[in-house]
Scaffold this motif. Structure first.
Motif, PDB file in Angstrom:
ATOM      1  N   MET A   1       0.842  -1.188   0.000  1.00 25.02           N
ATOM      2  CA  MET A   1       0.000   0.000   0.000  1.00 25.02           C
ATOM      3  C   MET A   1       0.881   1.244   0.000  1.00 25.02           C
ATOM      4  SD  MET A   1      -3.200  -1.110   2.450  1.00 25.02           S
ATOM      5  CE  MET A   1      -4.288   0.051   1.600  1.00 25.02           C
ATOM      6  N   PRO A   2       0.383   2.358  -0.543  1.00 22.13           N
ATOM      7  CA  PRO A   2       1.223   3.547  -0.698  1.00 22.13           C
ATOM      8  C   PRO A   2       1.498   4.255   0.621  1.00 22.13           C
ATOM      9  CG  PRO A   2      -1.041   4.014  -1.372  1.00 22.13           C
ATOM     10  CD  PRO A   2      -0.974   2.537  -1.115  1.00 22.13           C
ATOM     11  N   GLY A   3       2.677   4.910   0.671  1.00 25.44           N
ATOM     12  CA  GLY A   3       2.978   5.810   1.769  1.00 25.44           C
ATOM     13  C   GLY A   3       3.829   5.255   2.881  1.00 25.44           C
ATOM     14  N   PHE A   4       4.213   3.985   2.828  1.00 21.49           N
ATOM     15  CA  PHE A   4       4.948   3.381   3.939  1.00 21.49           C
ATOM     16  C   PHE A   4       6.394   3.003   3.596  1.00 21.49           C
ATOM     17  CE2 PHE A   4       0.432   2.123   4.569  1.00 21.49           C
ATOM     18  CZ  PHE A   4       0.173   2.962   5.652  1.00 21.49           C
ATOM     19  N   SER A   5       6.728   2.953   2.332  1.00 22.73           N
ATOM     20  CA  SER A   5       8.049   2.507   1.905  1.00 22.73           C
ATOM     21  C   SER A   5       9.147   3.425   2.437  1.00 22.73           C
ATOM     22  CB  SER A   5       8.107   2.469   0.371  1.00 22.73           C
ATOM     23  OG  SER A   5       9.386   2.056  -0.069  1.00 22.73           O
ATOM     24  N   GLY A   6      10.228   2.787   2.926  1.00 23.58           N
ATOM     25  CA  GLY A   6      11.388   3.527   3.387  1.00 23.58           C
ATOM     26  C   GLY A   6      11.346   3.961   4.833  1.00 23.58           C
ATOM     27  N   PHE A   7      10.218   3.741   5.508  1.00 22.24           N
ATOM     28  CA  PHE A   7      10.105   4.113   6.920  1.00 22.24           C
ATOM     29  C   PHE A   7      10.325   2.908   7.822  1.00 22.24           C
ATOM     30  CE2 PHE A   7       7.575   7.449   4.854  1.00 22.24           C
ATOM     31  CZ  PHE A   7       8.124   8.588   5.440  1.00 22.24           C
ATOM     32  N   ARG A   8      10.699   3.197   9.055  1.00 25.80           N
ATOM     33  CA  ARG A   8      10.927   2.154  10.060  1.00 25.80           C
ATOM     34  C   ARG A   8       9.789   2.200  11.073  1.00 25.80           C
ATOM     35  NH1 ARG A   8      15.896   1.755  14.432  1.00 25.80           N
ATOM     36  NH2 ARG A   8      16.296  -0.491  14.222  1.00 25.80           N
ATOM     37  N   TYR A   9       9.065   1.082  11.185  1.00 29.51           N
ATOM     38  CA  TYR A   9       7.918   0.997  12.098  1.00 29.51           C
ATOM     39  C   TYR A   9       8.186  -0.057  13.171  1.00 29.51           C
ATOM     40  CZ  TYR A   9       5.013   3.715   8.871  1.00 29.51           C
ATOM     41  OH  TYR A   9       4.479   4.701   8.086  1.00 29.51           O
ATOM     42  N   ALA A  10       7.732   0.245  14.388  1.00 31.72           N
ATOM     43  CA  ALA A  10       7.706  -0.754  15.456  1.00 31.72           C
ATOM     44  C   ALA A  10       6.253  -1.145  15.686  1.00 31.72           C
ATOM     45  CB  ALA A  10       8.311  -0.188  16.736  1.00 31.72           C
ATOM     46  N   VAL A  11       5.999  -2.437  15.834  1.00 29.80           N
ATOM     47  CA  VAL A  11       4.651  -2.954  16.038  1.00 29.80           C
ATOM     48  C   VAL A  11       4.613  -3.681  17.375  1.00 29.80           C
ATOM     49  CG1 VAL A  11       2.844  -4.486  15.179  1.00 29.80           C
ATOM     50  CG2 VAL A  11       4.226  -3.156  13.566  1.00 29.80           C
ATOM     51  N   LEU A  12       3.755  -3.235  18.281  1.00 35.16           N
ATOM     52  CA  LEU A  12       3.631  -3.834  19.609  1.00 35.16           C
ATOM     53  C   LEU A  12       2.292  -4.567  19.699  1.00 35.16           C
ATOM     54  CD1 LEU A  12       4.679  -4.230  22.497  1.00 35.16           C
ATOM     55  CD2 LEU A  12       3.592  -2.044  23.097  1.00 35.16           C
ATOM     56  N   GLY A  13       2.353  -5.873  19.921  1.00 39.14           N
ATOM     57  CA  GLY A  13       1.159  -6.696  19.984  1.00 39.14           C
ATOM     58  C   GLY A  13       1.022  -7.492  18.706  1.00 39.14           C
ATOM     59  N   ALA A  60      16.462   1.625  21.878  1.00 37.18           N
ATOM     60  CA  ALA A  60      16.690   2.969  21.334  1.00 37.18           C
ATOM     61  C   ALA A  60      15.679   3.242  20.219  1.00 37.18           C
ATOM     62  CB  ALA A  60      18.116   3.072  20.787  1.00 37.18           C
ATOM     63  N   TRP A  61      14.935   4.317  20.354  1.00 35.74           N
ATOM     64  CA  TRP A  61      13.856   4.624  19.421  1.00 35.74           C
ATOM     65  C   TRP A  61      14.298   5.490  18.253  1.00 35.74           C
ATOM     66  CZ3 TRP A  61       9.327   2.164  19.667  1.00 35.74           C
ATOM     67  CH2 TRP A  61       9.021   1.492  20.867  1.00 35.74           C
ATOM     68  N   ASP A  62      15.617   5.637  18.077  1.00 34.33           N
ATOM     69  CA  ASP A  62      16.129   6.442  16.976  1.00 34.33           C
ATOM     70  C   ASP A  62      15.609   5.905  15.638  1.00 34.33           C
ATOM     71  OD1 ASP A  62      17.529   7.675  18.962  1.00 34.33           O
ATOM     72  OD2 ASP A  62      19.429   6.660  18.534  1.00 34.33           O
ATOM     73  N   ASP A  63      15.180   6.808  14.798  1.00 35.78           N
ATOM     74  CA  ASP A  63      14.767   6.498  13.419  1.00 35.78           C
ATOM     75  C   ASP A  63      13.493   5.664  13.338  1.00 35.78           C
ATOM     76  OD1 ASP A  63      17.036   7.834  12.437  1.00 35.78           O
ATOM     77  OD2 ASP A  63      18.244   6.001  12.641  1.00 35.78           O
ATOM     78  N   VAL A  64      12.775   5.465  14.446  1.00 30.50           N
ATOM     79  CA  VAL A  64      11.478   4.778  14.374  1.00 30.50           C
ATOM     80  C   VAL A  64      10.419   5.812  14.003  1.00 30.50           C
ATOM     81  CG1 VAL A  64       9.703   3.527  15.645  1.00 30.50           C
ATOM     82  CG2 VAL A  64      12.119   2.966  15.991  1.00 30.50           C
ATOM     83  N   HIS A  65       9.768   5.613  12.881  1.00 28.27           N
ATOM     84  CA  HIS A  65       8.782   6.565  12.390  1.00 28.27           C
ATOM     85  C   HIS A  65       7.529   6.578  13.260  1.00 28.27           C
ATOM     86  CE1 HIS A  65       6.684   9.070   9.507  1.00 28.27           C
ATOM     87  NE2 HIS A  65       5.688   8.194   9.424  1.00 28.27           N
ATOM     88  N   ALA A  66       7.081   5.385  13.695  1.00 29.16           N
ATOM     89  CA  ALA A  66       5.871   5.312  14.527  1.00 29.16           C
ATOM     90  C   ALA A  66       5.831   3.963  15.232  1.00 29.16           C
ATOM     91  CB  ALA A  66       4.610   5.489  13.682  1.00 29.16           C
ATOM     92  N   LEU A  67       5.191   3.962  16.398  1.00 26.03           N
ATOM     93  CA  LEU A  67       4.897   2.719  17.121  1.00 26.03           C
ATOM     94  C   LEU A  67       3.431   2.392  16.880  1.00 26.03           C
ATOM     95  CD1 LEU A  67       5.489   0.439  19.171  1.00 26.03           C
ATOM     96  CD2 LEU A  67       4.888   2.061  20.992  1.00 26.03           C
TER      97      LEU A  67
END
Length: 452
Positions: A1-13, A60-67
């Motif tokens: 899906m568009p808009g997510f490429s190149g970002f770093r995401y953390a997923v909890l759960g 370390a949360w450096d460079d994480v775009h979103a949780l």
């Protein structure tokens, strides 16, 4: 899906919604770091190829775009999860799968029409009824969200498709983007108050669904003061009021009930009394909401009526599971609070009522005026004794377990009675969820009837 490429995401759960979100993000070119505080959940996720990374402090949360936080994990009340709190202190944005869904939906060149449904009671039935009617009318429709299928647990959308999304207060509160085309608010009764810091926070979470810039039509239940307030905030040309209790004929485009008949404006559309899949007073509001949303989606009166007539109902929601020797057996395991149980009690006569479980604040004290149809109560679970005290002089029996309650109710029942499971409580003291509880009720009914 568009808009997510190149970002770093953390997923909890890493339950149903978390795993589907991981798959979507990875497939869209994002880097995904996933974690669950349950070792069992991590093992399941590892088997699907998800990259696990312990997000616990001192991560370390450096460079994480979103949780991206799964719905069951608290982010503020009653106390933030430790990982969520660390991310917030580091300045990381929070979101959930529903927020990502609407973000991606807005970036699509030919997005599907999204109909979103929220409220304390009736969300699943209303969303399912909308989806069913769209489908039988020949439209392409997918049912997703809180009802059981994660928003990203599906194939890519196609132009002209409808997406019907059930949205809980947990999901609405945290989503950074909420942009449905049609939004439905059914009702509001006290629930999840610890997660939202009280009734005001709970209502505010649901109201977020109606603040989007794309909203074409808001369908608002006005049987409570909160609904009346919300309706007053919506521009009249984008509002349809609905009610199962009030005559709304003064509002030209309102949908309401009159003597068991569904009325749109001044036109009687159909009689719900003969529609078995929509039995009970609580389904009257659901039918009104679905009708208004479907009209906003462009369906004709004949198409909507055909959908209402053919709707089979949902499991565990006023589900008729058997009729034997003049005795009706009804499974309403989804009645997890007093309000929804009260609706079930109003919909039947001569009730042998199976109730109890993990009771919520207030128990069943507020149901005193709705127990006139109850012959006897059969109480189970953690709150059985508390419920017994609140029943006063109403005949009751402490059964503790489902097998004992069903056997006792069957033994007492006479032709014309209804054996009704409407627990007015959560299931987690004895069952993992209300579905398993309802299935156990069905199994015990079948076992008792086979014994004769």
């Amino acid at each position: 899906m568009p808009g997510f490429s190149g970002f770093r995401y953390a997923v909890l759960g890493l339950g149903r919604s978390g795993l589907a979100t991981c798959r979507m993000l990875a497939g869209s070119g994002a880097e995904v770091l996933a974690w669950d505080e349950s070792a069992e959940a991590r093992d399941r996720a590892a088997g699907t190829g998800v990259t696990l990374c312990d997000l616990s402090p001192p991560f370390a949360w450096d460079d994480v775009h979103a949780l991206i936080v799964s719905p069951g994990i608290p982010h503020l009340y009653p106390k933030p999860n430790a990982i969520v709190a660390a991310a917030m202190r580091a300045g990381v944005r929070l979101d959930n799968d529903v927020g990502l869904f609407f973000t991606a939906h807005g970036a699509c060149a030919s997005p599907p029409t999204v109909i979103a449904v929220t409220g304390s009671n009736g969300k699943s039935t209303t969303a399912s009824l909308i989806n069913h009617t769209l489908t039988v009318s020949g439209r392409s429709s997918v049912l997703i969200g809180n009802i059981g299928r994660a928003v990203f647990d599906r194939d890519d959308s196609t132009a002209g498709e409808f997406l019907v999304v059930e949205i809980s207060s947990y999901q609405a509160e945290l989503a950074r983007c909420l942009e449905p085309d049609v939004a439905v608010f059914l009702n509001l009764t006290p629930d999840h108050l610890d997660r939202h810091g009280g009734q005001g926070g709970y209502f505010a979470a649901k109201c977020r669904l109606f603040a989007g810039r794309k909203l074409r039509m808001a369908v608002i239940g006005v049987d409570e003061e909160e609904g009346c307030y919300l309706a007053s905030r919506i521009p009249p040309d984008r509002l349809v009021r609905i009610s199962a209790q009030r005559d709304l004929s003064q509002h030209g485009d309102a949908v309401f009930m009159s003597d068991g008949r569904l009325v749109s404006g001044t036109e009687v559309v159909c009689d719900l009394g003969a529609m078995r899949g929509l039995s009970g007073s609580h389904n009257q509001q659901n039918a009104c909401a679905a009708f208004a949303a479907l009209r906003a989606a462009g369906l004709t009166l004949d198409q909507i009526t055909a959908g209402l007539e053919s709707f089979p109902g949902l499991r565990h929601r006023s589900q008729i599971v058997a009729e034997h020797n003049g005795i009706l057996f009804v499974n309403d395991s989804k009645a997890t609070n007093a309000e929804s149980a009260g609706k079930a009690l109003e919909g039947h006569r001569n009730i042998r009522w199976i109730a109890g479980g993990l009771g919520k604040e207030g128990g069943i004290g507020g149901l005193a005026g709705q127990m006139g149809n109850v012959r006897k109560a059969y109480l189970i679970g953690h709150s059985g004794r508390e419920f017994a005290l609140q029943l006063g002089s109403l005949p009751h029996m402490l059964c503790e377990t489902m097998p004992s309650a069903v056997a006792s109710a069957v033994a007492d029942a006479r032709p014309g009675d209804t054996v009704l499971l409407a627990p007015a409580a959560a299931s987690f003291d004895q069952y993992p969820d209300f579905e398993v509880r309802g299935d156990h009720f069905i199994d015990e009914v079948e076992r008792c009837l086979k014994k004769g």
